[in-house]
Each structure stands twice: as C-alpha cells, then as structure tokens.
Design an enzyme around this catalytic site. Structure first.
Site, PDB file in Angstrom:
ATOM      1  N   ASP A 276       0.537  -1.368  -0.187  1.00  0.00           N
ATOM      2  CA  ASP A 276      -0.239   0.086  -0.181  1.00  0.00           C
ATOM      3  C   ASP A 276       0.944   1.572  -0.289  1.00  0.00           C
ATOM      4  OD1 ASP A 276      -2.436   1.591   0.454  1.00  0.00           O
ATOM      5  OD2 ASP A 276      -2.862   1.142   1.892  1.00  0.00           O
TER       6      ASP A 276
ATOM      7  N   ASP B 149      -8.709   3.736  -1.475  1.00  0.00           N
ATOM      8  CA  ASP B 149      -9.880   4.361  -1.098  1.00  0.00           C
ATOM      9  C   ASP B 149     -11.878   4.904  -0.946  1.00  0.00           C
ATOM     10  OD1 ASP B 149      -7.533   3.234   1.004  1.00  0.00           O
ATOM     11  OD2 ASP B 149      -6.972   5.796   0.600  1.00  0.00           O
TER      12      ASP B 149
END
Length: 961
Positions: free
Chosen positions: A559, A634
C-alpha cells in the site's frame, strides 16, 4: 523502563495519531480536498503546453537527413522558431505495431527513457521506401496496403491502410519538445555565453577578411535580430514555472529546466476511446475541451471524487480507440506526470497536402483527437494497429507481458479490515466463517499488526506468536496477507532502516541527503526501488529466516506506494528528489511498479522459485500486471462508488491488468445492509474479491447484519466458489494471451454500437454476462443481451432469452442477474467447502448451454493450484464440445504428466431435447447407460453421476427417440 525508552514508546504511540490528524486535515476529514491536488493551470508545464494553438506547428522534417536501414528509419526534425533539432526514429514491430521515438538530436545531457516495463526489446520487421518527393516520403509497413506517410512541412505522420487513414500524428501541429538548456543566471551559462560570444567575434573577423561585406551584412540583418529578440522576449514571458514553481507551501526546483514533451494524435472515424486508468470515471472517456485533461500521476487520494479526470493511485498510459470496423491502441511509454486531452473533430482536417491527394475524407465523418503531454523524458509511442480488440490485447501483451497467474486460492474470497486487533481476533473471525458456513481463503492484516509500523515485524503484544496463528490457518487450508509498505520508519533500532541506510539505498533529496517524509510510522525514509540491487535486497527480506514469524501461507500487500508522503506536495514525493542520475519527476509513476516487482520477487525466492506469489498493490504502471493484483483504493460506502467499480475495473482490464477489484462495502463510511449485500453480489463477479473497511468504521463481518442478510452474503460468496473452475481457467487464458478476464461487451461484439458505451454490465471471459444490481431499492434492471443470432440462459432459472435485445429483469434483494451464452460449456463445482484448497479434488458439474445450431464448446483447466509446475506442462487442459447430440472431452495437452482425482458428478444441458437413452463411452472403449432427468418446461436435461475422470477422454451420446 528508562526515560529514553518511555519517550520512544510515547512517540511510537503518538505518531499514528499525529499522522491521522495530518492526513484528515489534508483530506478534509475523510473527503477529498481537490485543493490539495493540482489542476492543469496549476501545473506549469501543462498550462504552458495547453496554451499552444493548433495549426501553428514550428516543426518540419529535414528530408535530406533521412536514413533507412532495413528496420529503422531516422529523420531529423527542426523547430524553425529556435532551430533546435530532434531525431525521429520509426520502427515497424512484429505483430502490426509501429513505434515512433522522438528525442533531442544533441541534448545537453541524456533524457530519461523508461526501463524495465517492456519485457524485451521488441523484434522489428523491414521497412521499405515506396516513394519520395519534396513534400515527404511514403514507406511500406510490411505490405503495399499499409503505409506510413511522412509529410515535411509542417511535419506530420499518417498511418494508412488502403485509402483509409488509421491514425495521424501531429496533424493538429501540437508537437512540442522543450529542449534542455542552461539557466541564464547561472555561472555556467555566463561562461558558456562568453565563450560563444568570443568565438562569434573571431568568426566575424575571419569572415570579414574573406568577405569585407560579411560583417556589415550580418549586422544589417534586422529580421534576424528581431527574431532573436522576439525569442528572448517569449522565453521571459514563460519563465515562471520553467526553473521552479510553487504549489501551496511546496517549492519544486527544476535544475534541468523545462523539459516537457507533447504530441497529438488524430483518429478518423472514431467516437469511442477507452483506457488510461486510473480514474473514477465512465468506461468511455469523455472529451476534455471544457475542463481539465485526464491526469496520470500516482497519488494517494482519500475518498476520491467520482466522474472526475483527477489522478488516482495508478497510471497506465494506454488508450484504445474503437469503432465498428477497427480497434487500435496508443501506448505512450513515459513515467513522468502526464496529462491527456481528448477532443472531437472532423475527419476532413486530417486530409491535406500533396502526399495525401488520393485519400478520401468526409467532413461528416466523426473523429477523436488526443493529445499527450508529459513533464519530461522522451516521446516513445507504440501504435497498435489491431485490427480487432483481441489483436490489440495481444500486441500490448507482446510489449509489457501478461497478467501473472495467481495461486488458485487468490481467486477466492478475501476478508480484510484495518485492522484485526490481535491473534485472538483473527482466530475469532476465522471461526466465525466456519460457524456461519461462509467460505474464504485469505484473512488480511493492515498496518497495526506491526511493531510500531515497522514492516517485516509483528506487534510483540498483540501478535506475539505469529507462526502459531499462521499454522492455525494452514491447518484449515487458509492463508494470510500482511501489509508491507515502502515507507521505512527512521529508527536506529530498526534493522530494516539500518540496512537500507548503511547500503545507501534510500532515495536522496536534492541536496544529497536521505529523503525523509511523514507517513504512518512518523518520519520515514523511502527505499530507491528503481535500483536493481535495492530490489534484490528487499526481496531477500522475505526469506523465512529474515522475515521472522512468516510462513509459506503468508503473502504480501503493498500500500501507500505512489509513494505517499503525508507532508509532501500533493501528498507525494518532491519531484526534485534524486534516484541516482535521475530526478523523481522522470520516473514517479514507476515507483509502485518497482515496489510490487521486488515484493513478488521476494515471495518467489523464499520458496526457491517453486511457489507462485500473491501481491496486491495500490500504485501501478504499464506492466504491473506481471506482478499481481490491484484494487481501486480508498472508496466509500456509497451506491455511486459501487457503480463506479465496474468501469474502473473494466478500464484496467483493457490495458492488461485483469486482477482488479474494489473494497467490498466501501473503505470509508458504513454501508446500509442493502448496499453491503449488493456489493457482495457485485464483488463476487469481479476478478479480485475482497471486503475491507476503515479503522473507524463499525465491524462488518458477513454475519453481523442479521440471519437474512448473512444468508444473502453467504449465497453470493458461494456462487463465487462454485464458479472457481471457470474463473481459474480465465486467469490461465489471461496469463497465456493477455486477453482481459472482466471485459466490456464491445470486446466480444465489436460491430454492435449498442455495446460501445455500456459500463453497468460486463462479460467474464466470453460466456458469462453479469448485470449487477447497483441502484438502491431497485425492483428491476434492464440488461442488454448482445448477439443477433445468439441466445442467453439465466444461470439461476435456466430461462432462455434471445440476443440483441434490452431485457427487463425484475429483481429482489436475492437477485444477481447472470446469463450464460448459448454455445458455451462452463465447469462448476457444486460442493462448496471452507476454502478453495479444500475443494481441489472435488467433482465437477458441466453446464452445457446450446446455441440455436445445437452446438456448444468450452474448456477445463486443472493444475496443482499454487506452483510454477504448469510451466513444465504439469496440467490438464481439455476441450469440451457438443455437436450432433454428442458431448466429448478431448485432450489439449497431450504431453502433460498431471493427473487428478476429480470426476464429473453431473452434466446439465440447457436448451436440450429429451433423449430416448444416454450412453457414456470412455477412452478404454467401455460403454454404459446414464440416468437422466428432463424438464420439458425449461428444456433442461440433467445427467446424473456420469462418473468419468476429469482428465480422461470420453463421449456422451444422446440418442433421440
């Protein structure tokens, strides 16, 4: 405990809180603040380039410099405004691809050319000269029918087939190439200018001795002096942003000055273009005349805005153009910040000049014009000429490779959350899936599992015995993914940091020190993954004796690898950071690509090259498909985010990245139970199937919303597992061919305009059509079933529908509209167990859907599900076909040594007639009669327990009365 240890412990505890506060401030409390990210007008090079006017190209081709040597054409271009020369290279590549490169002929220093993305130097084919005159040259691209025309004044390049212009370059005159130069107020520039001035005076004196009028003539050339003065005046006008620029509180120094490049492409006859992910937008790209261009610049964007050309986490500079006659592609190989402008025009504007007198054009023909603008590097573009969609996929795969072939378990369901609290929490969640009879394969751990955000470590209190936890999962044939981010906590007691610092592996700042920024651990360094030796070292850290507590069932998640820098410009790295000889601005979009590459390499190495890796990445570039999966970042628990997941994944599949999914339920906010159920139903039919949620959201394991909703989610997940044989087969084909798994309808129905803009439904492979329910409170959906002469079968009811129609489908909360194409055979496994590995030897059911010609074809692919042994031909690959009332299985891999215990427990034939009897004939010549049931109302024939092994030849004959 000493004061120092107490202080360190407090800093470790507070750093995430401070970082969260900082990020929330940057992002507007969990909502994107567009003010933190640049528009084109705030990006100096974009604004500068976009201000250029079409039709005023200063570039012309110097035909006298042309050289044609077999497979390579070189030709100099000159900018008549500043006299800077460029070098054009043109290649014909194997597979109907044309490559065009443009660079400075004599740059002050080398310009960045993207390495490691191409899987090899592309093989070339011969070019031949067809004709030449003062206006340009005509070259053959492998055949008389396909040609490239290079026009000289102004320079432009047209690719033709017969009398049709397939694509034009610089037809609008927007080629721009900012040459490297020295800044006027530097010592080096002044010295160089002084030397040049002295040399000019010497030449003038010498010239006046030879020609007494020479000096007088030069001085008396007012046009030349005016031109020079005008050039200097123009340069002064655009000085702002050329050597440095400021955005918010951040200053971007540009020691090499302006270096932007730009080129326009015209696509006659094209109204639909796709690709250039990642953007939260429709599948069909929109025109950008009245707004910002699409931006390609990997950024950490919290809760991104939808239907917006803003940059997101990944950047793949590939665009596909499609009409009913042809599909083409443009691959712009540049890793710097890039903007893509799209506009509509008319074909008549591409047709002019003597070299094009014989070209037919119509002002009524639609046309799309595309302009690519990058901050630095060179122009290196691959023009993929199709002509079919599948040809373009193959052409692109030949350049950047295909989707990695994942372990079969990775195609199952993944359960994730930021964060599962401790080992007991993991055990409890794992047991919850068993208690509620919901299968899953991977449980995930986010950043809180580490010791103070130190990656490759475990929290000593919450995850004290990780091997015990992993062994518990392994005993159930389940696996785990742990996050490993590329920001490294600056801590002298942290082994990883010390190693990277001691080996000088960190990216440097402009002053030569280690670059530091803020991320989850607080102050962090960023390894230079562009270095092969750094990647090798990083890979070695995944060895079992280095990554303590890891086991073979632990996989990785990268990430924040845009890279994310909370206190950096646009929440990323400063462009003047340094990777060896290059600035970060040159290669920004490659960083995440390299992180995933190194991580995948580490997982392969730890097993001695035996086991396939699974690595999820958030940032990506062209070629990232070779290293694992991506997700859409996200997102939020909103219906529009559910809808947008479809075109976002479709766009990625079109540019090679098939292993895509979105966080089921939405990362931010809390979904309603209806939205959560609908998201599971949608995610179950997307390639990467993972639920994930933010730290601050209420828990949302599938059984927390009441027994009715648990049953609905269970059913969606179980549908995924019954289809695993088909999914796995699609991944195998994507790996072998580069064809997308989740694909728009126009890929399979390229001549049907009704499919060109559809992005609320999709195909899995050729044979399954899915139209998820993505509207709140929906009581029905309208699905387009393509194919004029085709039929489609509802996979739940077996009802048959004709193609080429919009079908209204009443839905309830239980409905997942899915259709199987008539003419296909799809293998399933009906016995769903707790994980995919538990189902390896289970029997198959074949679903045979007959077309109007009463035929059908399909395949069955089986291997061990986790090693690279398939590369040694250790797999089963069978062709299944039905014709003349006989269903047969034929071996497509005669050299294979692989075997299976799986067998066929049921065959269901849709659209069948009732037979008098059914006979099974096996490879050894034995015959037996099969029991069957026939549903006359639905024309469904079910053969029960045929019993043949899935890896052997056999025939099933239907004898009609």
């Amino acid at each position: 405990m000493s004061q120092r240890l107490v202080a360190t412990h407090l800093v470790d505890m507070m750093a995430p809180v401070l970082v969260l506060w900082l990020v929330m401030s940057l992002s507007g409390t969990w909502a994107v603040d567009k003010g933190n990210f640049k528009t084109c007008d705030q990006s100096a090079f974009c604004k500068r380039q976009r201000a250029l006017k079409p039709g005023e190209s200063p570039y012309r081709a110097l035909l006298e410099t042309m050289e044609l040597t077999g497979t390579r054409l070189t030709l100099q271009l000159i900018n008549d405004n500043n006299k800077v020369r460029l070098l054009l290279e043109l290649y014909r590549l194997q597979g109907n691809i044309t490559r065009v490169k443009i660079n400075e002929l004599k740059p002050l220093k080398p310009r960045y050319e993207v390495p490691d993305v191409l899987i090899r130097e592309p093989p070339t084919e011969p070019l031949s000269l067809l004709s030449q005159d003062e206006n340009g040259v005509v070259l053959s691209l492998g055949s008389e029918s396909q040609r490239v025309i290079v026009s000289a004044r102004p320079f432009r390049l047209d690719i033709m087939e017969g009398r049709e212009v397939l694509m034009s370059l610089n037809s609008r005159g927007l080629l721009a190439f900012e040459h490297l130069r020295m800044r006027k107020d530097t010592f080096s520039y002044k010295v160089t200018s002084t030397v040049a001035s002295v040399w000019d005076n010497i030449k003038r004196v010498f010239s006046s001795q030879v020609d007494p009028e020479g000096e007088k003539k030069e001085e008396a050339d007012p046009a030349s002096q005016a031109e020079k003065a005008k050039e200097e005046e123009e340069e002064e006008k655009v000085e702002a942003g050329m050597w440095e620029e400021t955005f918010k509180s951040h200053s971007d120094s540009k020691p090499n000055g302006p270096s932007a490049i730009s080129l326009d492409f015209s696509l006659p006859g094209v109204e639909h273009v796709y690709g250039i992910p990642e953007h939260a937008d429709t599948l069909r790209l929109k025109t950008t005349e009245n707004g910002d261009p699409y931006r390609l610049y990997n950024l950490d964007v919290f809760q991104y805005e939808l239907y917006n050309p803003m940059a997101l986490y990944g950047a793949v500079p590939v665009m596909l153009a499609h009409n009913a006659q042809r599909t083409t592609g443009i691959f712009w190989l540049n890793a710097a910040e890039t903007w893509v402008d799209i506009s509509s025009n008319t074909a008549g504007k591409t047709v002019f000049g003597k070299m094009l007198d014989y070209v037919q054009g119509s002002s009524e023909t639609p046309q799309t014009d595309v302009r690519w603008i990058s901050e630095s590097g060179i122009i290196d573009v691959f023009i993929m000429l199709g002509p079919t969609p599948k040809d373009v996929f193959s052409q692109y795969a030949s350049l950047t490779g295909t989707q990695s072939f994942p372990p079969e378990a990775a195609v199952g369901y993944h359960q994730c959350r930021w964060n599962y609290n401790d080992q007991e929490d993991v055990t409890s969640v794992d047991a919850g899936f068993d208690e509620h009879d919901i299968p899953y394969d991977y449980i995930w751990l986010d950043i809180e599992h580490t010791d103070g955000k130190r990656y490759f470590t475990w929290d000593p209190h919450k995850f004290a015995t990780p091997k015990e936890m992993l062994q518990g999962l392994m005993d159930k044939k389940r696996k785990m993914v742990a996050i490993v981010d590329p920001h490294i906590k600056v801590d002298s007691n942290y082994k990883i940091h010390n190693e990277i610092r001691n080996r000088a592996f960190y990216i440097k700042n402009k002053d030569g020190g280690d670059y530091e920024g803020w991320c989850w651990p607080g102050s962090a360094g960023y390894p230079d993954f562009t270095r092969a030796d750094m990647r090798d070292w990083w890979a070695s850290m995944f060895a079992y004796d280095q990554y303590e507590g890891s086991m073979e069932n632990l996989y990785a998640w990268n990430d924040m690898n845009e890279p994310s820098v909370f206190n950096g410009p646009e929440v990323t790295m400063h462009k003047d950071a340094v990777h060896g000889a290059w600035e970060h601005r040159d290669m920004h979009n490659l960083y995440g690509f390299y992180v995933q590459m190194a991580t995948a390499q580490g997982l392969i190495q730890r097993s001695g090259g035996v086991e396939r890796p699974f690595v999820l990445t958030r940032a990506f570039f062209a070629g990232s498909q070779r290293y694992g999966a991506v997700w859409t970042g996200d997102n939020a628990a909103e219906w529009e985010h559910l809808k947008i997941s479809i075109p976002m994944c479709l766009s990625l599949g079109l540019v090679g990245i098939s292993f895509c999914g979105a966080d089921v339920g939405g990362f931010f906010k809390s979904p309603s139970t209806e939205l959560l159920v609908r998201w599971y139903q949608t995610g179950a039919y997307q390639p990467f199937f993972r639920a994930h949620a933010h730290l601050d959201t209420p828990r949302r394991e599938p059984w927390l919303f009441g027994p009715e909703n648990t049953a609905l989610i269970r059913e969606a997940v179980r549908q995924r597992y019954t289809l695993l044989p088909y999914w796995y087969q699609q991944f195998y084909h994507a790996h072998r061919t580069g064809q997308p798994i989740m694909r728009p309808l126009w890929v399979e129905y390229p001549q049907d305009p009704a499919t060109f803009a559809l992005d609320d439904e999709f195909l899995i492979g050729r044979d399954l059509l899915v139209h998820p329910v993505t509207e709140e409170g929906a009581r029905g959906v309208t699905a387009y079933l393509p194919g004029k002469d085709e039929v489609w079968f509802d996979v739940h009811t077996f009802q048959k529908h004709n193609g080429a129609q919009n079908l209204y489908i009443p839905v309830t909360i239980r409905s997942i509209p899915v259709f199987q194409r008539g003419g296909s055979i799809i293998p399933r496994k009906s016995r769903v167990r707790r994980s995919s590995s538990c189902m390896m030897q289970d029997p198959y059911t074949l679903y045979v859907a007959l077309n109007p010609q009463r035929t059908a074809t399909g395949e069955l692919y089986i291997d061990d599900g986790h090693t690279f042994n398939y590369e040694k031909k250790e797999f089963i690959h069978r062709k299944l076909f039905f014709a003349n009332n006989m269903l047969s299985s034929v071996n497509l891999a005669p050299d294979s040594q692989f075997s299976t215990q799986s067998w066929f427990e049921r065959i269901i034939i849709l659209g069948a007639s009732k037979p008098g009897k059914v006979t099974l004939k096996t490879a050894d010549g034995q015959e037996s009669q099969l029991e069957f049931d026939f549903d006359a109302s639905m024309s469904v024939l079910t053969l029960r327990k045929p019993g043949m092994n899935a890896g052997l030849d056999w025939n099933v004959m239907l004898q009609l009365p």
